[in-house]
Design an enzyme around this catalytic site. Structure first.
Site, PDB file in Angstrom:
ATOM      1  N   ASP A   1      -9.360  -0.384   1.296  1.00 43.18           N
ATOM      2  CA  ASP A   1      -9.203  -0.083   0.629  1.00 43.18           C
ATOM      3  C   ASP A   1      -9.695  -0.135  -0.252  1.00 43.18           C
ATOM      4  O   ASP A   1     -11.022   0.673  -1.256  1.00 43.18           O
ATOM      5  CB  ASP A   1      -7.806  -0.640  -0.253  1.00 43.18           C
ATOM      6  CG  ASP A   1      -6.807   0.494   0.162  1.00 43.18           C
ATOM      7  OD1 ASP A   1      -6.559   1.143   0.765  1.00 43.18           O
ATOM      8  OD2 ASP A   1      -5.617   0.257  -0.807  1.00 43.18           O
TER       9      ASP A   1
ATOM     10  N   ASP B   1       0.840  -1.543  -0.241  1.00 45.95           N
ATOM     11  CA  ASP B   1      -0.134  -0.156   0.144  1.00 45.95           C
ATOM     12  C   ASP B   1       0.997   1.058  -0.085  1.00 45.95           C
ATOM     13  O   ASP B   1       1.706   1.933   0.660  1.00 45.95           O
ATOM     14  CB  ASP B   1      -0.834  -0.412   1.677  1.00 45.95           C
ATOM     15  CG  ASP B   1      -1.565   0.582   1.043  1.00 45.95           C
ATOM     16  OD1 ASP B   1      -2.543   1.544   0.333  1.00 45.95           O
ATOM     17  OD2 ASP B   1      -1.606   2.197   2.799  1.00 45.95           O
TER      18      ASP B   1
ATOM     19  N   THR C   1      -3.379   4.667  -3.777  1.00 44.46           N
ATOM     20  CA  THR C   1      -1.666   5.815  -3.474  1.00 44.46           C
ATOM     21  C   THR C   1       0.097   5.126  -3.927  1.00 44.46           C
ATOM     22  O   THR C   1       0.178   6.641  -3.926  1.00 44.46           O
ATOM     23  CB  THR C   1      -2.074   4.724  -2.274  1.00 44.46           C
ATOM     24  OG1 THR C   1      -1.827   3.564  -2.217  1.00 44.46           O
ATOM     25  CG2 THR C   1      -2.868   6.275  -1.212  1.00 44.46           C
ATOM     26  N   THR C   2      -0.147   4.477  -5.150  1.00 44.37           N
ATOM     27  CA  THR C   2       0.751   3.950  -5.406  1.00 44.37           C
ATOM     28  C   THR C   2       1.126   4.873  -6.798  1.00 44.37           C
ATOM     29  O   THR C   2       1.825   5.044  -7.256  1.00 44.37           O
ATOM     30  CB  THR C   2       1.100   2.366  -5.501  1.00 44.37           C
ATOM     31  OG1 THR C   2       0.130   1.866  -4.102  1.00 44.37           O
ATOM     32  CG2 THR C   2       2.534   2.021  -6.377  1.00 44.37           C
TER      33      THR C   2
END
Length: 542
Positions: free
Chosen positions: A404, A74, A107-108
């Site tokens: 998520d 994450d 988020t990545t």
């Protein structure tokens, strides 16, 4: 740039001033050198995360200062736990954090995209283009990109169809540790959100979803309870393990005789005094238990503890009880059961009792670990997900994965438009921006082409992490998108034999994709505008 070495001195009026040492040896970055230094820092952070992107992305092991180990892919968690010193790298951490706070997923991707944009900006700087023109061009391209996403690439998503929501949740979970039981976890996430969602107002109250973890067991043993799970057991081992049609007294007052609130002390000088004190305590305990019983309660949940004597009296009067229940849990129980939190025994009435169909004790393994499940509550909206896993690290990673998935399902309910994943959207946007660049006669066309190149970093990383030949796959899919006019073609990361993301059911919320592009372009614009790095001492002209 670090604070310059110096020492503090005082003048004759006691006012402090700095004596700087080695001032002639200090360097300060300005102009393009400063911008390139920032780009290098941001690129190194993006490069670290690049290998964690997608369903086949690799995990990172983070070891904290006190030796705690976290294994995750994450992006927000990795960056939060990284010991980042450089100020621009810290901005990248905040970038992933803002994506996590707003969307909960991607988020990545947002960090990889920002890194790719900065890489293109560096190439354009070397060509002699002014950073402001690059930043403005990127901003214009991002704007066109979002308009194209809205008008041509997005489609309405039927949130009434549970199956479609499950497929969307499966897309998010495909890159997580829970991918082997993808379907089960997606169903849990969808059912949890639908239980607390108001489909008329398109609102989801996350306060009503609680995620608890318990080590031991398999990931497949994870379950959802329509009610509340608390990590406590009944205060006495002989109290019944299952209660039906329960009326719950939710107390924040301790089961103990009132103490003098001042600094007086009580001296017991004789046996008679001691017996009298004991009798007084017994009467007070019985009075408290009677008040709870008279209100009609069949279970007492107390925020504070009570001693063995009170525990024995509760058992003797057939009043099961739970002690040391934390504040957040007390509030959730009150919401779920429709009860009121009672701060004094005198205020307890039947109207303030919470109601539940069943209260039962769960036992785990051979470690005598127990948890209480409060089910069939009046306000059935409150749900709890009990996560199981072989060790603490797995439980924590499953919790992050479920968070998520819950966020993505919530986003679909708030805004039901979707785009296809697997890099298909980025490739389609890249082709569109390239075409737009040819229509621009000003210098910004170079920035447009750079933006289009940067968008291709996402499908490239997906292919790379899946063990595919990145350039061959990207060019093949890109050519096929143009040839067939099919914007649903992306990277076949899971080796299913088709590039069509519609067939693979790879869906992403439109809001998430737009947020990624907007945040990345805003951060890049900010970085390109910083052409001078000053330390705190420099700003005083020393």
């Amino acid at each position: 740039m670090a604070m310059m070495p110096g020492s503090l001195a005082f003048d004759e009026f006691g006012r402090p001033f700095l004596i700087l040492k080695d001032q002639e040896k200090q360097k300060r970055l300005t102009g393009n050198d400063a911008i390139k230094s920032h780009i290098l820092a941001a690129k190194s952070v993006a490069q670290t995360l690049r290998s964690s992107l997608g369903p086949r992305g690799l995990d990172k092991m983070m070891i904290s200062a006190d030796g705690d180990v976290t294994i995750t892919n994450d992006g927000a968690t990795i960056l939060k736990m990284m010991d980042v010193e450089h100020q621009i790298a810290k901005l990248m951490v905040e970038l992933s954090q803002s994506q996590d706070n707003e969307i909960g997923d991607g988020t990545t991707g947002v960090v990889v995209l920002a890194g790719a944009l900065l890489e293109q900006a560096e190439i354009l700087l070397d060509k002699g283009i002014h950073p402001i023109r690059i930043a403005d061009g990127f901003e214009m391209a991002a704007q066109r990109c979002m308009e194209y996403l809205e008008s041509d690439l997005s489609m309405e998503f039927p949130i009434e169809e549970r199956e479609m929501l499950i497929k969307a949740a499966e897309t998010t979970l495909s890159s997580k540790i829970v991918s082997k039981c993808n379907r089960q976890m997606a169903e849990i996430a969808v059912d949890a959100v639908l239980s607390v969602a108001d489909l008329k107002t398109r609102d989801v109250n996350f306060e009503l979803i609680k995620v608890e973890g318990k080590t031991g067991g398999r990931i497949e043993d994870t379950l959802m309870v329509k009610g509340v799970i608390i990590d406590k057991d009944f205060s006495h081992s002989q109290m019944p393990k299952v209660l039906k049609d329960v009326k719950i007294a939710i107390l924040t007052c301790p089961f103990e005789p009132p103490k003098p609130k001042t600094k007086h002390k009580l001296d017991v000088t004789s046996v008679e005094d001691y017996k009298e004190l004991h009798k007084y305590e017994q009467e007070k305990f019985i009075e408290m238990v009677q008040k709870v019983k008279e209100a009609g309660a069949t279970l007492a949940i107390c925020q504070w503890g009570f001693d063995d004597e009170a525990n024995h009296l509760l058992l003797h009067h057939n009043l099961p009880a739970v002690r040391w229940v934390g504040g957040p849990e007390i509030e959730l129980i009150a919401i779920a059961t429709g009860g009121r939190i009672v701060p004094r025994f005198e205020e307890l009435t039947e109207a303030k009792l919470g109601k539940a169909g069943t209260v039962r004790e769960l036992t785990f393994g051979t470690a005598k670990e127990r948890m209480l499940v409060i089910e069939d509550c009046v306000n059935s909206k409150a749900v709890t997900i009990l996560v199981r896993g072989g060790n603490k690290m797995i439980v924590e990673e499953v919790k992050r994965s479920l968070h998520d998935a819950l966020c993505v399902v919530r986003n679909f309910i708030r805004d039901s438009r979707v785009v296809y994943g697997g890099g298909s959207t980025e490739i389609a946007c890249s082709i569109k921006i390239q075409q737009e660049a040819d229509k621009i006669s000003s210098l910004e066309q170079y920035a447009f082409r750079g933006f289009a190149e940067a968008l291709e970093a996402i499908p490239m990383a997906l292919a790379e992490n899946s063990g595919l030949a990145p350039i061959q796959n990207l060019t093949a899919v890109k050519a096929k998108q143009v040839q067939d006019k099919n914007t649903k073609l992306g990277m076949d990361c899971m080796g299913k034999g088709t590039f069509d993301m519609k067939e693979q059911n790879v869906l992403e919320p439109l809001h998430s994709k737009k947020q990624q592009i907007m945040l990345a372009s805003q951060l890049v614009k900010m970085i390109l505008k910083i052409d001078d790095v000053r330390s705190p001492v420099d700003k005083y002209g020393m």
